[in-house]
Design an enzyme around this catalytic site. Structure first.
Site, short mmCIF file in Angstrom:
data_model
loop_
_atom_site.label_atom_id
_atom_site.label_comp_id
_atom_site.label_asym_id
_atom_site.label_seq_id
_atom_site.Cartn_x
_atom_site.Cartn_y
_atom_site.Cartn_z
N ASP A 80 0.85 -1.19 0.00
CA ASP A 80 0.00 0.00 0.00
C ASP A 80 0.89 1.25 0.00
OD1 ASP A 80 -2.28 1.51 0.06
OD2 ASP A 80 -2.95 0.86 2.04
N GLU A 101 2.80 4.51 -4.39
CA GLU A 101 2.85 5.23 -5.68
C GLU A 101 4.23 5.86 -5.97
OE1 GLU A 101 -0.84 4.12 -4.58
OE2 GLU A 101 0.33 5.54 -3.42
N ASP A 124 -8.90 2.54 -2.95
CA ASP A 124 -9.92 2.98 -1.99
C ASP A 124 -11.13 3.54 -2.72
OD1 ASP A 124 -8.03 2.25 -0.17
OD2 ASP A 124 -7.34 4.28 0.23
#
Length: 788
Positions: free
Chosen positions: A443, A446, A522
């Site tokens: 998670d 990026e 999400d």
């Protein structure tokens, strides 16, 4: 920055409140100062186009065309894929490719074409280059699928990377798909799509773009044929799409258009032509076979940010057992860490985590751990200290460590573009394995660094190894999550060599499938979020990442019982079937929504458990062929325009068509059928395609139809595999594959091929083999006999 920016930043970083919010302000200013000092000033630019062709040099698979102001290299690979690169760009190095570039096709020849142009002729494709540098991709019969106009570069007069732009034309009837995970798909409408992996900072829906996993990969489908185009450049950029329009009567067609703009990097691309199945096969041969998930990963996963303690995990698991609901994995979010620091455990709330993991494993349930890349920048923190000793963290242009703000506070970031750093990071998973974790969920990669204003990522001037070539975050950003997944996968291969790793990642790039899958991020709780969930899974599958799924129920808020159930029913037919919610969202356990929802959810879970042998077969086929589990309904008939425009149903492998309910108050819905006979698996009623039919969609189930003649492996009442056969149309045969999984290791499974046909008044099922046909090795149950 205004007050609203600061309020938004404080809301997004959660309960730490104003203290962390102020740190995000400082982080944003640090990033701005670093970029002001570390990035070159572009200044005046000079535009350039290729000019006229001056010289041609044939070579293996194609050749090189030299223009007055550029040169173009073209080669056709043995798998039929076409590569071309401008200004000397070669296929390697590339983060997308799996290993070395495929060999050129020795049969492809470069020969003169009309009007001073040239063409490369190969078995599956013809590439025509005009004397000005336009490139046409044609079928072997000469039908143009794509026409790239001469590119344009803007080069800083003082030196530095050039920006470039490539405009293309496609057929008026063409439809665009792909570009990674896009919430507005699966068919990409007119608009501009950014190529920059981004944490939007809030639960997203169909209007948000870009998202966590972007790729410069387009799949273009038209009457004349299907082609995939991949611009192999990881820099920030955008793709502007415009669908064409066919002229009415004697009117002229308006071609579809695509404009790719990149802020730097080489101008190089791959194009693959053929049927959708052939295109994805060649794409997988270029970028790598999808990783094979362990069998348990194809079951039901339950996650929540906020389990809080071992007792709460046990309570949830006991609830699944009490209500007779199958459960295969439990995911622990960052709240199980010690002060949110990766590779740690909060001993107060999880004092015996390894004991809990062993108890769950005995019940057939695996523990999955979240892994974030950010490392708290505090001396005495073991991960930080070992990373500093290894010189593992990203630095700025002056040589200082780049610091950002994530959940643990001030943090530094490993440079996963360095082989030595990947090896170091992969070794850290030994701690997770010792705690009993069986899988890993990446998670915030990026990578995300909270900021009160501007971009929530590292400074663009941050320096990266890029496998020894050197460069900055402008090039490394989009491949950061991909390289992190590689570090974990390769580390787990060394730590647990006899088991298939299970890794799935929020971010990544082309080639992510080599190391695992992804989830849809999400997604916002609401009906638009439900539709976005299907769009993301289908789009990612067409880009070569077959294993993915959404947060069932949405990440934020509290879904209505109807929305939750419809989401749950969709999730039961997607590769990754996971419930998950944020810290402040409502619960996602089925029994929290009342007895009616609980009963219908149990039916969906039991059906998912029954279909596990079929999902495992699809996983093995994806590894061998690149074909996604979830396929658009036009997969076998891309020339059918009605199917091309269908976005609310999908094929699950070759055998099933799933038509989820994506809006409130629906108890009947239209379904667009491909050619052939299709059986409603709940009622047995037969429908004939192609065409549109109305089918019942009560709250208790979503419509699922089986193809006539399908032979599917399913789980029988005794837990053993049996064959579910749907009666073929008389005079025709059917069939299917069964992959007998050999466990979660690396043993090659046995593949069984079956044929179904009518013989008099009964359906006969036979197993094909090298020694002819024989009796099936599994029990057979024939369905659909009421309609012939």
């Amino acid at each position: 920055m205004d007050g609203r920016d600061l309020v938004r930043s404080m809301k997004r970083v959660g309960p730490a409140g104003a203290g962390r919010g102020l740190r995000t302000v400082r982080a944003a200013w640090r990033r701005r100062r670093a970029d002001a000092a570390g990035l070159p000033v572009r200044g005046p630019e000079r535009a350039r186009v290729p000019g006229l062709v001056q010289e041609v040099e044939p070579g293996p698979g194609g050749g090189t065309l030299r223009f007055s102001r550029s040169e173009l290299s073209i080669r056709v690979a043995v798998n039929g894929a076409v590569f071309w690169g401008w200004d000397g760009a070669e296929p390697e190095p590339s983060y997308a490719l799996a290993g070395r570039c495929p060999e050129p096709d020795p049969r492809a020849v470069l020969e003169p074409d009309k009007d001073g142009g040239w063409r490369v002729v190969a078995e599956r494709v013809t590439v025509v280059v005009s004397r000005h540098g336009a490139v046409e991709v044609c079928t072997p019969g000469g039908v143009v699928l794509r026409r790239d106009l001469p590119p344009r570069w803007w080069e800083p007069q003082g030196g530095g990377p050039a920006r470039w732009m490539q405009r293309s034309e496609v057929a008026a009837d063409a439809r665009f798909f792909g570009l990674g995970g896009r919430a507005s798909g699966p068919r990409l409408r007119d608009g501009t799509y950014r190529l920059w992996n981004t944490d939007p900072g809030h639960a997203f829906d169909r209007e948000d773009d870009p998202l966590y996993l972007t790729m410069p990969v387009q799949l273009v489908v038209a009457d004349a044929g299907t082609h995939l185009v991949f611009h192999d450049t990881s820099w920030d950029g955008s793709v502007a799409l415009r669908e064409g329009e066919e002229g009415a009567g004697s009117g002229h067609d308006r071609a579809g258009g695509c404009e790719v703009r990149m802020d730097g990097g080489p101008l190089r691309c791959w194009v693959i032509v053929g049927t959708p199945a052939r295109v994805l096969l060649a794409w997988a041969s270029l970028t790598g076979a999808p990783a094979l998930p362990p069998a348990w990963a194809l079951g039901h996963h339950h996650a929540r940010w906020g389990f809080g303690s071992e007792q709460e995990v046990r309570r949830i698991v006991a609830g699944y057992h009490e209500h007779g609901l199958p459960l295969d994995a439990v995911h622990l979010d960052i709240d199980h860490y010690d002060e949110h620091q990766v590779f740690t455990v909060d001993e107060d709330r999880f004092p015996k985590l390894s004991v809990l993991a062993e108890e769950l494993r005995r019940d057939g349930i695996r523990l999955v751990s979240i892994i974030d890349p950010a490392v708290r920048a505090t001396p005495g923190n073991a991960v930080y200290d070992s990373g500093v000793a290894e010189d593992a963290f990203v630095r700025d242009a002056s040589g200082r460590l780049v610091e950002g703000v994530v959940w643990p506070g001030e943090a530094v970031f490993p440079d996963f573009t360095h082989a030595r750093v990947r090896k170091w990071w992969g070794s850290l998973y030994a701690e997770r394995l010792a705690q009993g974790f069986a899988g890993f969920w990446h998670d915030m990669n990026e990578p995300t660094s909270f900021a009160a204003f501007g971009e929530s990522t590292l400074p663009r001037s941050a320096r990266h190894s890029l496998e020894g070539r050197g460069g900055d975050h402008r090039e490394a950003h989009n491949v950061y999550g991909l390289c992190m997944a590689r570090a974990a996968y390769e580390g787990l291969l060394e730590l647990v060599a006899d088991q298939r790793p299970f890794v799935f990642s929020r971010s990544g790039w082309a080639g992510l499938q080599r190391y695992g899958g992804t989830w849809s991020g999400d997604v916002a709780t609401g009906w638009p979020g439900l539709r976005a969930s299907l769009s993301l899974v289908m789009g990612l599958g067409l880009c070569g990442v077959p294993y993915s799924g959404p947060d069932v129920g949405g990440f934020d808020g509290s879904p209505s019982p109807e929305l939750y159930l419809r989401w749950f029913q969709l999730g039961a037919y997607l590769p990754l079937f996971r419930t998950h919610a944020s810290l402040r969202a409502g619960r996602r356990e089925p029994w929290e929504f009342g007895p009616e929802v609980l009963e219908h959810a149990r039916v969906a879970l039991v059906e998912r458990r029954r279909l596990l042998p079929y999902f495992m077969t699809l996983a093995h086929l994806a590894r061998r062929t690149g074909a996604p589990y979830v396929r658009p309904v036009w997969w076998g008939a891309p020339g059918n325009r009605a199917l091309r425009d269908c976005e609310d149903a999908f094929l699950l492998g070759d055998c099933l068509l799933v038509a989820p309910v994506l809006g409130p108050g629906v108890d009947r819905r239209a379904v667009q059928l491909p050619r052939g006979r299709w059986y409603d698996t709940a009622t047995g009623r037969a429908y004939e395609g192609p065409g549109q039919v109305l089918v019942d969609a009560p709250l208790s189930r979503i419509p699922v139809l089986a193809r006539a003649g399908a032979v599917m492996p399913v789980r029988g009442d005794d837990g053993a595999v049996e064959l579910e056969v749907w009666a073929p149309v008389r005079g025709r045969t059917g069939g299917g594959l069964v992959v007998r999984d050999a466990g979660d290791g690396w043993a090659e499974p046995e593949i069984e091929r079956y044929v179904a046909r009518w013989e008099g008044s009964r359906v006969v099922v036979e197993q094909e083999g090298e020694d002819g046909v024989r009796v099936p090795s599994h029990p057979v149950r024939v369905r659909g006999l009421g309609e012939r």
